[in-house]
Design a protein around this motif. Structure first.
Motif, mmCIF file in Angstrom:
data_model
loop_
_atom_site.group_PDB
_atom_site.id
_atom_site.type_symbol
_atom_site.label_atom_id
_atom_site.label_comp_id
_atom_site.label_asym_id
_atom_site.label_seq_id
_atom_site.Cartn_x
_atom_site.Cartn_y
_atom_site.Cartn_z
ATOM 1 N N GLY A 9 -8.111 7.553 1.648
ATOM 2 C CA GLY A 9 -8.296 6.869 2.914
ATOM 3 C C GLY A 9 -8.183 7.792 4.108
ATOM 4 N N PRO A 10 -8.459 7.264 5.296
ATOM 5 C CA PRO A 10 -8.484 8.085 6.509
ATOM 6 C C PRO A 10 -7.112 8.628 6.902
ATOM 7 C CG PRO A 10 -8.713 5.750 7.049
ATOM 8 C CD PRO A 10 -8.818 5.852 5.561
ATOM 9 N N GLU A 11 -7.076 9.896 7.285
ATOM 10 C CA GLU A 11 -5.825 10.536 7.691
ATOM 11 C C GLU A 11 -5.221 9.889 8.927
ATOM 12 O OE1 GLU A 11 -4.221 13.249 6.254
ATOM 13 O OE2 GLU A 11 -5.614 13.141 4.571
ATOM 14 N N ASP A 12 -6.062 9.341 9.778
ATOM 15 C CA ASP A 12 -5.580 8.772 11.039
ATOM 16 C C ASP A 12 -5.472 7.248 10.983
ATOM 17 O OD1 ASP A 12 -8.274 8.272 10.853
ATOM 18 O OD2 ASP A 12 -8.731 8.795 12.943
ATOM 19 N N ALA A 13 -5.298 6.691 9.803
ATOM 20 C CA ALA A 13 -5.211 5.236 9.656
ATOM 21 C C ALA A 13 -4.023 4.677 10.439
ATOM 22 C CB ALA A 13 -5.071 4.876 8.183
ATOM 23 N N ALA A 14 -4.184 3.461 10.924
ATOM 24 C CA ALA A 14 -3.103 2.810 11.670
ATOM 25 C C ALA A 14 -1.925 2.473 10.770
ATOM 26 C CB ALA A 14 -3.627 1.546 12.345
ATOM 27 N N LEU A 39 -7.667 -0.272 -1.619
ATOM 28 C CA LEU A 39 -6.909 -0.336 -0.364
ATOM 29 C C LEU A 39 -7.467 0.637 0.672
ATOM 30 C CD1 LEU A 39 -3.390 -0.600 -1.989
ATOM 31 C CD2 LEU A 39 -4.410 -2.338 -0.493
ATOM 32 N N ALA A 40 -7.861 1.818 0.228
ATOM 33 C CA ALA A 40 -8.455 2.790 1.147
ATOM 34 C C ALA A 40 -9.743 2.254 1.747
ATOM 35 C CB ALA A 40 -8.706 4.110 0.426
ATOM 36 N N ARG A 48 0.211 8.219 -2.844
ATOM 37 C CA ARG A 48 0.959 7.977 -4.079
ATOM 38 C C ARG A 48 1.866 9.166 -4.390
ATOM 39 N NH1 ARG A 48 -4.044 7.283 -7.863
ATOM 40 N NH2 ARG A 48 -5.207 8.101 -6.066
ATOM 41 N N PHE A 49 3.025 8.864 -4.977
ATOM 42 C CA PHE A 49 3.927 9.940 -5.384
ATOM 43 C C PHE A 49 4.556 9.589 -6.726
ATOM 44 C CE2 PHE A 49 6.969 7.049 -3.562
ATOM 45 C CZ PHE A 49 8.160 7.271 -4.252
ATOM 46 N N GLU A 50 5.173 10.598 -7.355
ATOM 47 C CA GLU A 50 5.802 10.401 -8.654
ATOM 48 C C GLU A 50 7.295 10.696 -8.601
ATOM 49 O OE1 GLU A 50 3.732 12.786 -11.527
ATOM 50 O OE2 GLU A 50 2.197 11.253 -11.833
ATOM 51 N N PHE A 51 8.046 9.915 -9.362
ATOM 52 C CA PHE A 51 9.453 10.212 -9.555
ATOM 53 C C PHE A 51 9.571 11.436 -10.459
ATOM 54 C CE2 PHE A 51 9.475 5.532 -8.846
ATOM 55 C CZ PHE A 51 10.183 5.538 -7.646
ATOM 56 N N ALA A 52 10.723 12.097 -10.395
ATOM 57 C CA ALA A 52 10.898 13.369 -11.101
ATOM 58 C C ALA A 52 10.692 13.248 -12.605
ATOM 59 C CB ALA A 52 12.290 13.931 -10.803
ATOM 60 N N TYR A 53 11.136 12.165 -13.210
ATOM 61 C CA TYR A 53 11.003 12.047 -14.670
ATOM 62 C C TYR A 53 9.540 12.013 -15.091
ATOM 63 C CZ TYR A 53 9.542 7.128 -14.806
ATOM 64 O OH TYR A 53 8.831 5.958 -14.693
ATOM 65 N N MET A 54 8.693 11.395 -14.266
ATOM 66 C CA MET A 54 7.272 11.332 -14.593
ATOM 67 C C MET A 54 6.603 12.674 -14.302
ATOM 68 S SD MET A 54 4.827 9.477 -15.831
ATOM 69 C CE MET A 54 5.429 7.779 -15.776
ATOM 70 N N ALA A 202 -6.772 -6.177 -1.869
ATOM 71 C CA ALA A 202 -6.865 -5.285 -0.721
ATOM 72 C C ALA A 202 -7.094 -6.052 0.577
ATOM 73 C CB ALA A 202 -7.986 -4.271 -0.947
ATOM 74 N N ARG A 203 -7.914 -7.076 0.526
ATOM 75 C CA ARG A 203 -8.161 -7.875 1.719
ATOM 76 C C ARG A 203 -6.909 -8.640 2.141
ATOM 77 N NH1 ARG A 203 -14.278 -10.233 0.394
ATOM 78 N NH2 ARG A 203 -15.379 -8.282 0.885
ATOM 79 N N ALA A 204 -6.160 -9.132 1.167
ATOM 80 C CA ALA A 204 -4.919 -9.844 1.477
ATOM 81 C C ALA A 204 -3.893 -8.900 2.094
ATOM 82 C CB ALA A 204 -4.359 -10.496 0.223
#
Length: 214
Positions: A9-14, A39-40, A48-54, A202-204
């Motif tokens: 998605g856009p870097e400057d998204a609101a 969503l984008a 998105r990010f990952e926890f250390a175990y993953m 995504a619309r919701a």
């Protein structure tokens, strides 16, 4: 991937959505990637990010089991510290366990004015086949605005079960007909496709964010 984050998605998204993965699948799983793209397409920046175990599984350290959700709260807060956007609004959340962990830190961040709200994609209200083992105590008094998107036949909490949980009025629920824990319907039974449900989700989220992220 080297930074530990994936962005769509856009870097400057609101509004930026910071999402963590579920217990058994990484941040680039098919379900998370499809949700992020949907969503984008609605104008969000989705990180998105990952926890250390993953993340350790990627580096060849073996298949470590996920820690208890409570032990991941610090990692989620660290991800917010690392990624918090300089402009616009931040909404935290995730898929299944990722959304659960986000929900456990949401009120602290909301009270501090650091997030606008919380979204959970397939919340794990209880383990499959164990409806008495509820994971809802903290949701009864949640203050942060929240949207939970749930499939009606989700084995972690379906439409017959969830209305009886006494959830906080700050929580809104979007039910996707015949959706499973990944929000996927059986098209031959429901008439809906997975793509249709992701678009509805995504619309919701977009409509909800327009109300809470002001």
């Amino acid at each position: 991937m080297a930074t530990g984050f994936l962005s769509d998605g856009p870097e400057d998204a609101a509004v930026t959505l910071l999402l963590a993965h579920g217990a058994g699948a990484p941040m680039d799983s098919a379900s998370m990637s499809a949700a992020a793209k949907a969503l984008a397409a609605e104008g969000f920046r989705v990180v998105r990010f990952e926890f250390a175990y993953m993340a350790a599984r990627r580096s060849g350290e073996g298949r470590r089991p996920p820690p208890k959700a409570e032990k991941l709260m610090g990692e989620y807060l660290a991800a917010v510290d690392q990624f918090a956007p300089r402009g616009g609004h931040l909404v935290i959340g995730g898929k299944s366990m990722g959304g659960r962990v986000a929900s456990m830190v949401a009120d602290e961040l909301f009270a501090a004015g650091r997030i606008a709200g919380l979204i959970c994609l397939g919340y794990p209200f209880h383990p499959p086949g164990k409806p008495a083992q509820l994971r809802t105590a903290h949701l009864e008094a949640l203050q942060a605005p929240a949207l939970i998107v749930q499939g009606t036949r989700d084995e972690f909490g379906n439409r017959d079960e969830v209305p009886g949980y006494g959830l906080s009025p700050a929580i809104e629920l979007l039910w996707l007909e015949d959706g499973d824990h990944d929000l996927k319907p059986r098209k031959a039974i429901s008439g809906f496709s997975a793509a249709h449900h992701l678009q509805s989700m995504a619309r919701a989220v977009s409509a909800w964010a327009a109300r809470v992220a002001k």
